[in-house]
Scaffold this motif. Structure first.
Motif, PDB file in Angstrom:
ATOM      1  N   VAL A  24       0.971  -1.082   0.109  1.00 23.67           N
ATOM      2  CA  VAL A  24       0.041   0.014  -0.119  1.00 23.67           C
ATOM      3  C   VAL A  24       0.919   1.245   0.037  1.00 23.67           C
ATOM      4  O   VAL A  24       0.777   2.103  -0.943  1.00 23.67           O
ATOM      5  CB  VAL A  24      -0.830   0.055   1.246  1.00 23.67           C
ATOM      6  N   LEU A  25       1.932   1.150   0.842  1.00 18.61           N
ATOM      7  CA  LEU A  25       2.857   2.449   0.935  1.00 18.61           C
ATOM      8  C   LEU A  25       3.713   2.461  -0.326  1.00 18.61           C
ATOM      9  O   LEU A  25       3.640   3.835  -0.853  1.00 18.61           O
ATOM     10  CB  LEU A  25       3.651   2.192   2.165  1.00 18.61           C
ATOM     11  N   ILE A  26       3.989   1.451  -0.909  1.00 18.77           N
ATOM     12  CA  ILE A  26       4.819   1.727  -2.266  1.00 18.77           C
ATOM     13  C   ILE A  26       4.031   2.075  -3.136  1.00 18.77           C
ATOM     14  O   ILE A  26       4.279   2.874  -4.095  1.00 18.77           O
ATOM     15  CB  ILE A  26       5.401   0.279  -2.547  1.00 18.77           C
ATOM     16  N   CYS A  27       2.717   1.816  -3.483  1.00 17.82           N
ATOM     17  CA  CYS A  27       1.901   1.977  -4.450  1.00 17.82           C
ATOM     18  C   CYS A  27       1.373   3.668  -4.404  1.00 17.82           C
ATOM     19  O   CYS A  27       1.361   4.403  -5.075  1.00 17.82           O
ATOM     20  CB  CYS A  27       0.386   1.154  -4.187  1.00 17.82           C
ATOM     21  N   SER A  28       1.321   3.909  -3.089  1.00 12.68           N
ATOM     22  CA  SER A  28       0.766   5.397  -2.707  1.00 12.68           C
ATOM     23  C   SER A  28       1.915   6.224  -2.912  1.00 12.68           C
ATOM     24  O   SER A  28       1.488   7.331  -3.853  1.00 12.68           O
ATOM     25  CB  SER A  28       0.191   5.560  -1.442  1.00 12.68           C
ATOM     26  N   VAL A  29       3.140   5.898  -2.726  1.00  8.86           N
ATOM     27  CA  VAL A  29       4.314   6.912  -3.090  1.00  8.86           C
ATOM     28  C   VAL A  29       4.542   6.992  -4.328  1.00  8.86           C
ATOM     29  O   VAL A  29       4.902   7.856  -4.930  1.00  8.86           O
ATOM     30  CB  VAL A  29       5.320   6.396  -2.161  1.00  8.86           C
ATOM     31  N   SER A  30       4.001   5.712  -5.086  1.00  8.02           N
ATOM     32  CA  SER A  30       4.518   5.692  -6.604  1.00  8.02           C
ATOM     33  C   SER A  30       3.545   6.617  -7.375  1.00  8.02           C
ATOM     34  O   SER A  30       3.765   7.189  -8.490  1.00  8.02           O
ATOM     35  CB  SER A  30       4.590   4.163  -7.039  1.00  8.02           C
ATOM     36  N   ILE A  31       2.277   6.577  -6.798  1.00  3.87           N
ATOM     37  CA  ILE A  31       1.227   7.377  -7.652  1.00  3.87           C
ATOM     38  C   ILE A  31       1.412   8.749  -7.596  1.00  3.87           C
ATOM     39  O   ILE A  31       1.016   9.412  -8.478  1.00  3.87           O
ATOM     40  CB  ILE A  31       0.000   6.730  -7.057  1.00  3.87           C
ATOM     41  N   VAL A  32       1.882   9.204  -6.519  1.00  3.53           N
ATOM     42  CA  VAL A  32       1.835  10.689  -6.362  1.00  3.53           C
ATOM     43  C   VAL A  32       2.949  11.593  -7.643  1.00  3.53           C
ATOM     44  O   VAL A  32       2.640  12.228  -8.147  1.00  3.53           O
ATOM     45  CB  VAL A  32       2.352  11.173  -4.897  1.00  3.53           C
ATOM     46  N   PRO A  33       4.022  11.010  -7.723  1.00  2.80           N
ATOM     47  CA  PRO A  33       4.596  11.645  -8.875  1.00  2.80           C
ATOM     48  C   PRO A  33       4.302  11.241 -10.184  1.00  2.80           C
ATOM     49  O   PRO A  33       4.241  12.165 -11.055  1.00  2.80           O
ATOM     50  CB  PRO A  33       6.266  10.776  -8.838  1.00  2.80           C
ATOM     51  N   ILE A  34       3.193  10.298 -10.330  1.00  5.54           N
ATOM     52  CA  ILE A  34       2.688  10.041 -11.540  1.00  5.54           C
ATOM     53  C   ILE A  34       1.466  10.835 -11.924  1.00  5.54           C
ATOM     54  O   ILE A  34       1.206  11.542 -13.138  1.00  5.54           O
ATOM     55  CB  ILE A  34       2.037   8.545 -11.599  1.00  5.54           C
ATOM     56  N   LEU A  35       0.775  11.203 -10.599  1.00  7.96           N
ATOM     57  CA  LEU A  35      -0.126  12.222 -10.952  1.00  7.96           C
ATOM     58  C   LEU A  35       0.405  13.531 -10.957  1.00  7.96           C
ATOM     59  O   LEU A  35      -0.337  14.533 -11.830  1.00  7.96           O
ATOM     60  CB  LEU A  35      -1.070  12.155  -9.494  1.00  7.96           C
ATOM     61  N   TYR A  36       1.417  13.775 -10.644  1.00  5.75           N
ATOM     62  CA  TYR A  36       2.139  15.131 -10.484  1.00  5.75           C
ATOM     63  C   TYR A  36       2.374  15.442 -12.059  1.00  5.75           C
ATOM     64  O   TYR A  36       2.322  16.571 -12.486  1.00  5.75           O
ATOM     65  CB  TYR A  36       3.232  15.174  -9.769  1.00  5.75           C
ATOM     66  N   ASN A  37       2.905  14.536 -12.688  1.00  6.28           N
ATOM     67  CA  ASN A  37       3.274  14.690 -14.072  1.00  6.28           C
ATOM     68  C   ASN A  37       2.026  14.664 -15.029  1.00  6.28           C
ATOM     69  O   ASN A  37       1.969  15.458 -16.197  1.00  6.28           O
ATOM     70  CB  ASN A  37       4.279  13.527 -14.427  1.00  6.28           C
ATOM     71  N   MET A  38       1.059  14.092 -14.338  1.00  6.37           N
ATOM     72  CA  MET A  38      -0.494  14.162 -15.171  1.00  6.37           C
ATOM     73  C   MET A  38      -1.011  15.616 -15.005  1.00  6.37           C
ATOM     74  O   MET A  38      -1.785  16.096 -15.909  1.00  6.37           O
ATOM     75  CB  MET A  38      -1.358  13.148 -14.853  1.00  6.37           C
ATOM     76  N   ASP A  39      -0.918  16.034 -13.712  1.00  5.80           N
ATOM     77  CA  ASP A  39      -1.673  17.371 -13.591  1.00  5.80           C
ATOM     78  C   ASP A  39      -0.826  18.565 -13.602  1.00  5.80           C
ATOM     79  O   ASP A  39      -1.672  19.926 -14.107  1.00  5.80           O
ATOM     80  CB  ASP A  39      -1.974  17.538 -12.044  1.00  5.80           C
TER      81      ASP A  39
END
Length: 233
Positions: free
Chosen positions: A199-214
């Motif tokens: 869960v922690l690995i996935c959440s931390v990985s999602i944030v930079p992906i969303l940042y590049n999308m937003d």
């Protein structure tokens, strides 16, 4: 003994939830203060300009407007259908008499008792239910836009203005974005079934992906777009 089984969940899962929440609070403030630096802000301004253009030259562009809105409705409908199907599957799994935790007893870290496993599936169910609600409301607003965007403009029409139609369209897309983000939030919860570390690995990985999308890099024309809208372009 119970603490030894659940201490990882009590520490890692709240950290995993806090990370995307803080990111979206920052993103909300960025959209309000510097919309021209975000993809969401630029797309929002572009949609408002699109509504003004469609309603200004409605006789020539009415078919284009309806087809574009229909495509948006189809996308929201697909996601709403997917969400409710996942809810149905999760509800059937929760109500099943089969103990879903047995295959996981010796393969995951963290707590995996009856209550914790039920909590994981109930959280998944709630996330997809709220996603379905957001997509349904999005379809409702954009369906109204589909009717109103072809209303003839004139001196006797003071209710259905381009500003009002663009406001409804923005509500629809805001709900669609909320549904998408809830859908993304379901991935870490799914991985929680296999342990809190994922869960922690996935959440931390999602944030930079969303940042590049937003975040829009090298965009400086958003202010000009907002000025055109305010001038009634």
């Amino acid at each position: 003994m119970e603490w030894r089984k659940s201490y990882l969940d009590l520490i890692l899962v709240p950290l995993s939830v806090l990370s995307p929440i803080l990111y979206h609070i920052w993103l909300w403030q960025r959209i309000r203060s510097q919309p021209e630096r975000t993809i969401i802000g630029i797309n929002s301004a572009s949609r408002r300009l699109w509504v003004f253009a469609m309603m200004k030259d409605n006789d020539k562009k009415n078919i284009l407007a309806v087809q574009t809105i229909r495509n948006a409705i189809m996308g929201s409908t697909l996601m709403a259908t997917t969400s409710i199907l996942l809810c149905s599957g999760l509800a059937a799994m929760i109500s099943s008499t089969y103990s879903i935790k047995k295959p996981l007893n010796d393969s995951v870290y963290g707590a995996h008792g009856e209550f914790v496993m039920a909590l994981k599936y109930v959280m998944l169910l709630l996330i997809f239910l709220f996603a379905f609600l957001c997509y349904s409301l999005s379809i409702r607003f954009i369906s109204q836009v589909n009717f109103l965007i072809n209303v003839p403009q004139g001196d006797d029409n003071s209710l259905v203005t381009p500003e009002y139609v663009s406001h409804l369209l923005e509500k629809s897309f805001a709900l669609n974005i909320a549904g998408n983000r809830l859908f993304y939030a379901g991935l870490p919860i799914i991985l929680w079934i296999f342990g809190p570390v994922l869960v922690l690995i996935c959440s931390v990985s999602i944030v930079p992906i969303l940042y590049n999308m937003d975040i829009a890099y090298g965009q400086g024309k958003g202010e000009k777009v907002d000025r055109k809208i305010s001038m009634g372009a």
